[in-house]
Write a protein that holds these residues in place. Structure first.
Motif, PDB file in Angstrom:
ATOM      1  N   UNK A 138      -8.910   6.809 -12.896  1.00  0.00           N
ATOM      2  CA  UNK A 138      -7.631   6.456 -12.813  1.00  0.00           C
ATOM      3  C   UNK A 138      -6.819   6.829 -14.061  1.00  0.00           C
ATOM      4  N   UNK A 181       3.589   5.665  -5.404  1.00  0.00           N
ATOM      5  CA  UNK A 181       3.703   5.798  -6.866  1.00  0.00           C
ATOM      6  C   UNK A 181       2.466   6.847  -7.087  1.00  0.00           C
ATOM      7  N   UNK A 182       1.246   6.961  -6.616  1.00  0.00           N
ATOM      8  CA  UNK A 182       0.248   7.704  -6.843  1.00  0.00           C
ATOM      9  C   UNK A 182       0.592   9.273  -6.786  1.00  0.00           C
ATOM     10  N   UNK A 183       1.330   9.426  -5.825  1.00  0.00           N
ATOM     11  CA  UNK A 183       1.867  11.007  -5.639  1.00  0.00           C
ATOM     12  C   UNK A 183       2.970  11.236  -6.711  1.00  0.00           C
ATOM     13  N   UNK A 184       3.603  10.397  -7.329  1.00  0.00           N
ATOM     14  CA  UNK A 184       4.640  10.486  -8.467  1.00  0.00           C
ATOM     15  C   UNK A 184       5.975   9.980  -8.289  1.00  0.00           C
ATOM     16  N   UNK A 185       6.111   8.879  -7.346  1.00  0.00           N
ATOM     17  CA  UNK A 185       7.336   8.208  -7.417  1.00  0.00           C
ATOM     18  C   UNK A 185       7.545   7.459  -8.581  1.00  0.00           C
ATOM     19  N   UNK A 186       8.808   7.710  -9.069  1.00  0.00           N
ATOM     20  CA  UNK A 186       9.114   6.544 -10.452  1.00  0.00           C
ATOM     21  C   UNK A 186       9.636   5.239 -10.123  1.00  0.00           C
ATOM     22  N   UNK A 190       0.721  -1.203  -0.107  1.00  0.00           N
ATOM     23  CA  UNK A 190       0.065   0.038   0.150  1.00  0.00           C
ATOM     24  C   UNK A 190       0.799   1.486  -0.106  1.00  0.00           C
ATOM     25  N   UNK A 242      -8.738   9.919  -2.214  1.00  0.00           N
ATOM     26  CA  UNK A 242      -9.218   8.929  -2.395  1.00  0.00           C
ATOM     27  C   UNK A 242     -10.421   8.622  -1.048  1.00  0.00           C
ATOM     28  N   UNK A 252       0.721   4.114  -2.629  1.00  0.00           N
ATOM     29  CA  UNK A 252       0.669   5.704  -2.140  1.00  0.00           C
ATOM     30  C   UNK A 252       1.978   6.512  -3.071  1.00  0.00           C
ATOM     31  N   UNK A 265     -10.447   6.107   0.764  1.00  0.00           N
ATOM     32  CA  UNK A 265     -10.082   5.645   2.000  1.00  0.00           C
ATOM     33  C   UNK A 265      -8.636   6.387   2.566  1.00  0.00           C
ATOM     34  N   UNK A 278       1.470  12.532 -13.065  1.00  0.00           N
ATOM     35  CA  UNK A 278       0.998  12.434 -11.718  1.00  0.00           C
ATOM     36  C   UNK A 278       1.413  13.512 -10.830  1.00  0.00           C
ATOM     37  N   UNK A 279       2.820  13.291 -10.790  1.00  0.00           N
ATOM     38  CA  UNK A 279       3.480  14.173  -9.739  1.00  0.00           C
ATOM     39  C   UNK A 279       3.226  15.778  -9.690  1.00  0.00           C
ATOM     40  N   UNK A 286       4.303   8.890 -14.261  1.00  0.00           N
ATOM     41  CA  UNK A 286       4.726   9.244 -12.977  1.00  0.00           C
ATOM     42  C   UNK A 286       5.087  10.892 -12.690  1.00  0.00           C
ATOM     43  N   UNK A 287       5.279  11.276 -13.854  1.00  0.00           N
ATOM     44  CA  UNK A 287       5.876  12.630 -13.592  1.00  0.00           C
ATOM     45  C   UNK A 287       4.703  13.362 -13.773  1.00  0.00           C
ATOM     46  N   UNK A 315       0.225   0.716  -9.536  1.00  0.00           N
ATOM     47  CA  UNK A 315      -0.026   1.508  -8.562  1.00  0.00           C
ATOM     48  C   UNK A 315      -1.498   1.271  -8.091  1.00  0.00           C
ATOM     49  N   UNK A 316      -2.509   1.031  -9.345  1.00  0.00           N
ATOM     50  CA  UNK A 316      -3.676   0.795  -8.637  1.00  0.00           C
ATOM     51  C   UNK A 316      -4.050  -0.263  -7.886  1.00  0.00           C
ATOM     52  N   UNK A 361      -5.690   6.952   1.850  1.00  0.00           N
ATOM     53  CA  UNK A 361      -4.322   6.520   1.540  1.00  0.00           C
ATOM     54  C   UNK A 361      -3.424   7.515   2.030  1.00  0.00           C
ATOM     55  N   UNK A 373      -2.950   7.067 -13.444  1.00  0.00           N
ATOM     56  CA  UNK A 373      -2.570   5.839 -12.701  1.00  0.00           C
ATOM     57  C   UNK A 373      -2.711   4.527 -13.844  1.00  0.00           C
ATOM     58  N   UNK A 374      -3.563   4.787 -14.848  1.00  0.00           N
ATOM     59  CA  UNK A 374      -3.665   3.780 -15.636  1.00  0.00           C
ATOM     60  C   UNK A 374      -3.840   4.326 -17.225  1.00  0.00           C
TER      61      UNK A 374
END
Ligand SMILES: Nc1ncnc2c1ncn2[C@@H]1O[C@H](COP(=O)(O)OP(=O)(O)OP(=O)(O)O)[C@@H](O)[C@H]1O
Ligand SMILES: [Mg+2]
Lengths: 412, 250
Positions: free
Chosen positions: B50, A323-328, A317, B90, A321, B92, B82-83, B79-80, A405-406, B94, B55-56
């Motif tokens: 997503x 990755x969702x905020x942008x970790x490569x 998890x 979300x 998280x 929950x 997203x950042x 990723x870049x 990530x999902x 997260x 994310x997808x």
């Protein structure tokens, strides 16, 4: 390489942050990290300790061999490559006798003296005390050739040999055991139930490893021939007139004995040959010891991989998280790879301490066993530990970095 | 236009277990609008969110973000994006459980390579914006649901995202803190943040500018709720100064 690439992109800051994140990951589960480290600690520690034994034995025996003196030649019966091997198989294969020794001493101009020895174990008694010890039958040349002076009294003389006098010179240990606090000179001891008069006491030589060089009794070689019922000498020490003439002395010795035997059924070796052979054997042995200990390091590495796989699963998890905020990918990879490298590096450092402690403890437990911690074993063990951490960390870290990530966010 | 989606399909799995989660989606999202996505469970709302949030990836179709094709980008590029451009909220929360509210908010800035000093300053400011000035050092398990969601919103805002995506942000909250969170979105929108939120609550949806209704992976309706200004699209998004985000009533 990974870090370099991140740096090139102007992310030196990020490298530092990922270091911190990895370190924090390690600290969240201290006990677990420590237990995982234990494998590496034991691995590095045992490599250093075991190699220190090998190195210690090598150093101490080499010193002893060098102590023979550079102008000493060893002649042993049998055809081997070097004295060490052939003396052990000696015996029945050929005859090397006191007469050979006398012939070399007399005929070779490059040889100053020759000390043949006949050695066998026997029981030595003085009144009520008895002990089992090594009896060395030799000549008056022995204490010159072997650089073994007497502390009191005198050594065996040519006259003792000719007349086969029942006289004995005792080593320091024998003196201590049989004559505690008393002067042995002039006393009568029994060797195999025969009486001998003690005419001298040897100076203490100190032990080589576990061998006590002072646990000996010297008697005239002719007497030894008689009581052990043999003409065969175990070896003879030949001393050249000076260090420069060693090779001439070797060829002279070979020529003279061959002439007497009609064949080359003996081995002549210089101190250098013996040293080389011995060092070679010890090198192999030390390498083997290190290698065996190295296996435990690999086992430690498997432990790291195991724990890192558990960690990655537990922290799915968290990875989601991040990755969702942008970790490569490579940032996650670096985080987990660094964690396992930290474990192995820290384990390696502690292991170095453990290795030194182990080497020291061994000296205390087995006093005659010298240990020498060699710097290369420390460096190699530590680098190997790092490599193990890196190698076994790659798979779990790649697993973490490759998570979707999902799915990772959904993981419970 | 922030988002332009044209003829987009999302298919999960292959062969017999193939699921068409999104079918021929056409959607434009304008800068400055606040939009609700509704639809029954399994209709594809999260899937759409997503994909919008990188994310997808879509299986087929065109996705343009800020006028740039993004549907075929690799993981690193996503990723870049997203950042830099997406703020996710979300259902929950997260949040990372071991980190304080402050550290959680700092997280996206770490991956953006922001210096520690600036991270601290921005994170503090944004926690203040969402009304958590007094809770900087608290861990998530020391916060209420509503407070956790505020931390998540602050985190979503730190890199000045082009879009704030919230997938059922009030799903785990009681009605009172849920309403507060929705008000927060509303306020953020009023100062220029583009917001897309998934909700099952009609009342919440009615407060937005526009409602998209999904069923079986298709958009079945796209309704404007508010009368948008003449020159729509047109809220200027303040992306450079969070310091300007001072919200009344919080
Ligand atoms: N990883 C996946 N693999 C296969 N099918 C999936 C996957 N993710 C989602 N789906 C399917 O895609 C469809 C849309 O799912 P999605 O999560 O987008 O629905 P939703 O509208 O968000 O529903 P809810 O309101 O329950 O959150 C569903 O039929 C779901 O089963
Ligand atoms: Mg959903």
């Amino acid at each position: 390489m990974l870090l370099k690439r991140m740096k090139r992109q102007g992310c030196g800051l990020k490298v530092f942050e990922i270091f911190r994140i990895a370190l924090r990951g390690l600290l969240t589960n201290k006990l677990r990290s420590l237990l995982t480290m234990l494998g590496v600690i034991i691995g590095v520690g045992s490599v250093i300790t075991l190699v220190s034994i090998g190195e210690g034995v090598r150093a101490s025996v080499s010193e002893q061999i060098q102590g023979l003196g550079s102008n000493i030649i060893l002649v042993t019966p049998g055809k081997g490559t070097v004295g060490i091997n052939s003396s052990s198989m000696g015996g029945a294969l050929s005859r090397l006798t006191y007469d050979d020794a006398l012939a070399v001493e007399r005929k070779a101009g490059t040889v100053s003296s020759v000390a043949p020895v006949i050695e066998s174990s026997a029981t030595v008694e003085y009144r009520e005390d008895r002990k089992f010890t090594l009896i060395t039958g030799t000549t008056e040349s022995y204490n010159v050739v072997r650089n073994a002076p007497v502390a009191a009294g005198g050594f065996i003389t040519r006259g003792d040999i000719r007349s086969m006098r029942a006289v004995a010179v005792v080593g320091d240990t024998v003196r201590k055991n049989l004559f505690p606090g008393a002067n042995p000179l002039g006393k009568t001891i029994k060797i195999n139930n025969k009486n001998y008069k003690v005419i001298g006491v040897m100076e203490r030589k100190g032990p080589t490893l576990t061998i006590d060089n002072d646990d000996r009794v010297f008697i005239p070689i002719t007497v030894a021939e008689q009581i052990f019922d043999t003409k065969q000498v175990n070896m003879m020490f030949v001393r050249s007139i000076n260090p420069e003439s060693v090779s001439d002395a070797v060829s002279d010795t070979k020529r003279i004995i061959s002439g007497r035997h009609g064949k080359r059924d003996f081995t002549v070796s210089e101190q250098e040959d013996i040293l080389d052979t011995f060092q070679g054997i010890m090198g192999t042995l030390t390498g083997m010891l290190g290698g065996i200990a190295g296996v435990s390091l690999v086992v430690g590495g498997i432990g790291i991989m195991n724990i890192m796989l558990v960690t990655v699963t537990e922290r799915t998890r968290e990875i989601g998280i991040r990755k969702a905020v942008g970790a490569k990918r490579r940032e996650i990879l670096a985080q987990f790879l660094l964690e396992s490298v930290f474990i192995s590096a820290l384990g390696g450092i502690i292991g170095i301490g453990a290795g030194f402690a182990g080497a020291r403890a061994l000296v205390n437990i087995i006093p005659k066993l010298p240990t020498v911690v060699s710097p290369w074993s420390v460096v190699v063990a530590f680098l190997f530990a790092l490599l193990v951490g890196l190698f076994f960390g790659i798979y779990p870290a790649r697993k973490a970095a490759g998570l979707n990530p999902i799915e990772a966010l959904r993981y419970e | 236009m922030v988002v332009h989606i044209e003829g987009m399909d999302k298919i999960y799995g292959r062969g017999d277990s193939k699921v068409s989660a999104l079918k021929k989606i056409n959607l434009d999202i304008y800068q400055g609008e606040i939009m609700a996505i509704m639809g029954p469970s399994g209709s594809g709302k999260s899937t759409l969110m997503n994909i919008i949030g990188f994310l997808d990836r879509p299986t087929f179709g065109i996705y343009e973000f800020d006028g740039r094709r993004v549907d075929k980008l690799n993981d690193n590029k996503l990723a870049e994006l997203r950042n830099r451009h997406i703020g996710f909220v979300f259902q929950n929360f997260n949040l990372l459980p071991r980190l304080s509210a402050l550290a959680n908010v700092e997280l996206p800035m770490i991956y953006a390579g922001v210096s520690a000093r600036k991270r601290l300053r921005v994170a503090k400011e944004l926690l203040e914006v969402v009304g958590l000035k007094e809770r900087l050092k608290h861990k998530p398990n020391e916060l209420s649901g509503g407070q956790k969601q505020r931390v998540a919103i602050a985190r979503a805002l730190v890199n000045h995202p082009s879009i704030l995506l919230a997938d059922e942000p009030t799903g785990n909250l009681d009605s009172k803190s849920g309403a507060e969170i929705i008000n927060l979105f509303d306020t953020l929108n009023s100062i220029g943040v583009t917001v897309v939120l998934v909700t099952h609550d009609r009342e919440v949806a009615m407060k937005t500018d526009r409602i998209i209704y999904l069923r079986d992976g298709k958009i079945v309706s796209d309704t404007k709720i508010r009368n948008l200004p003449e020159n729509y699209p047109g809220y200027a998004l303040k992306t450079n100064e969070t310091a300007g985000m001072r919200i009344e009533g919080l």
